[in-house]
Scaffold this active site. Structure first.
Site: not given
Length: 380
Positions: A131, A363
């Site tokens: 991630g 993001e």
């Protein structure tokens, strides 16, 4: 410094506001509750030019600047963050990435349809074990001469089920670590490309989030973006601009929740007067307004840096870090100002509070933004 918006900017802002109020607001609660993807609304956004705002007119886009994009993202996000994240990914990550780094053939093939909203794009970086640490790609793209053979899994992919074009980050050479990563254009329907079930999410429930599974997917060499080993750089450069989009989304959630709270505080009475006249509420409104204005300036500064070809790594990270915190703080206070009504769906603010949280995560988490900012400070 000039803080005035141009006439064109004001027109874009108004067009986005009108669209949000007229097209997105009706049905937004039901779409959230039933996890309905806003397909019809997204198509209209494409027709209005909101899906390819910064794409050159040469490739069918609107050819607008990043400030226009921030203004439109804020207005759309005030009403429906699920629709705005579709817009953000398509603009910031997919269209911009292809226009900045794609081959002429790739641009001609994909950009006109992406910019018009005829098709939607997805950006595929995150994995079960990768991630925040984007260097740890387990998805592999083995070089087979004229094509790559792709195997692996991608997680939490926005537009995962509705996209037609996917920009997939994968490891080609493990020994080279992040310098052995490539970015490949994949299309829905390729043999071995499977879309997992839709994720059950706390917020942005109208957006389409899925895992993707690749089993010996054959991807032609001409679908690689940039030189061999450019994939990690591509992802980082693209995400830097994506953060401006998500910062603008967070700003929109905050300003939308604030506007609802302000309106409600002028209508709701307690102890013989409108609650906005009580200092406890008035001071909340003041704090919310200050934070939103500061977040807006950070978003505009990052957009200005991008438009003026300055390095916007730090300004984008600052905008996302502050705006996402503002979204959470303001949404929580908006629920508080609404009291018991804030806890029920029909007043919208409970949805905004749920939507706000993801802006601190996707993001690049807030913690990652602090790494970017602190490195920028220390390394000068």
């Amino acid at each position: 410094m000039d803080f005035k918006l141009t006439e064109e900017h004001l027109m874009i802002q108004k067009a986005a506001r009108d669209f949000a109020q007229n097209e997105l607001l009706p049905g937004v609660i039901e779409r959230d509750e039933k996890q309905i993807f806003p397909a019809e609304q997204i198509k209209k956004m494409g027709e209005l030019g909101f899906m390819g705002m910064m794409v050159s007119p040469e490739y069918g886009g609107s050819g607008l600047d990043t400030i226009s994009y921030v203004l439109a993202m804020e207005e759309i996000s005030k009403v429906d963050a699920s629709a705005s994240v579709v817009m953000s990914v398509n603009n910031s990550l997919v269209c911009w990435g292809l226009q900045a780094f794609g081959s002429e053939e790739q641009k001609q093939k994909y950009l006109p349809r992406l910019a018009s909203g005829e098709i939607i794009g997805a950006f595929c970086l995150s994995e079960p074990e990768a991630g925040s640490d984007a260097t740890s790609q387990r998805t592999t793209a083995i070089d087979k001469g004229d094509h790559y053979l792709v195997n692996g899994t991608k997680n939490w992919i926005t537009n995962g089920g509705t996209a037609d074009v996917y920009l997939v980050i994968a490891q080609t050479d493990v020994e080279k670590k992040h310098k052995g990563i490539n970015a490949l254009i994949m299309e829905k329907g390729m043999a071995g490309f499977e879309i997992g079930p839709k994720e059950q999410k706390m917020g942005i429930r109208g957006s389409d989030t899925h895992s993707l599974m690749f089993t010996d997917v054959k991807v032609p060499k001409e679908n690689r973006i940039g030189e061999d080993g450019f994939g990690f750089k591509f992802a980082m450069k693209t995400l830097a601009g994506g953060r401006i989009g998500i910062a603008s989304q967070a700003l929109g959630i905050a300003s939308g929740a604030y506007e609802l709270a302000l309106k409600y505080s002028k209508e709701r009475k307690a102890f013989g007067t409108e609650i906005c006249n009580h200092q406890a509420i008035a001071f909340k409104l003041a704090d919310m307004a200050v934070s939103i204005e500061a977040a807006r300036h950070l978003c505009m500064k990052a957009a200005w840096d991008k438009d003026n070809h300055n390095n916007y790594d730090m300004s984008g990270a600052m905008a996302k870090l502050f705006a996402s915190q503002t979204a959470m703080d303001v949404a929580v206070e908006a629920v508080q100002i609404h009291g018991g009504n804030g806890y029920v769906k029909e007043y919208h603010v409970e949805r905004m509070m749920r939507d706000a949280k993801i802006t601190q995560i996707y993001e690049g988490t807030s913690e990652i933004q602090k790494i970017v900012i602190s490195r920028g400070i220390i390394n000068g």
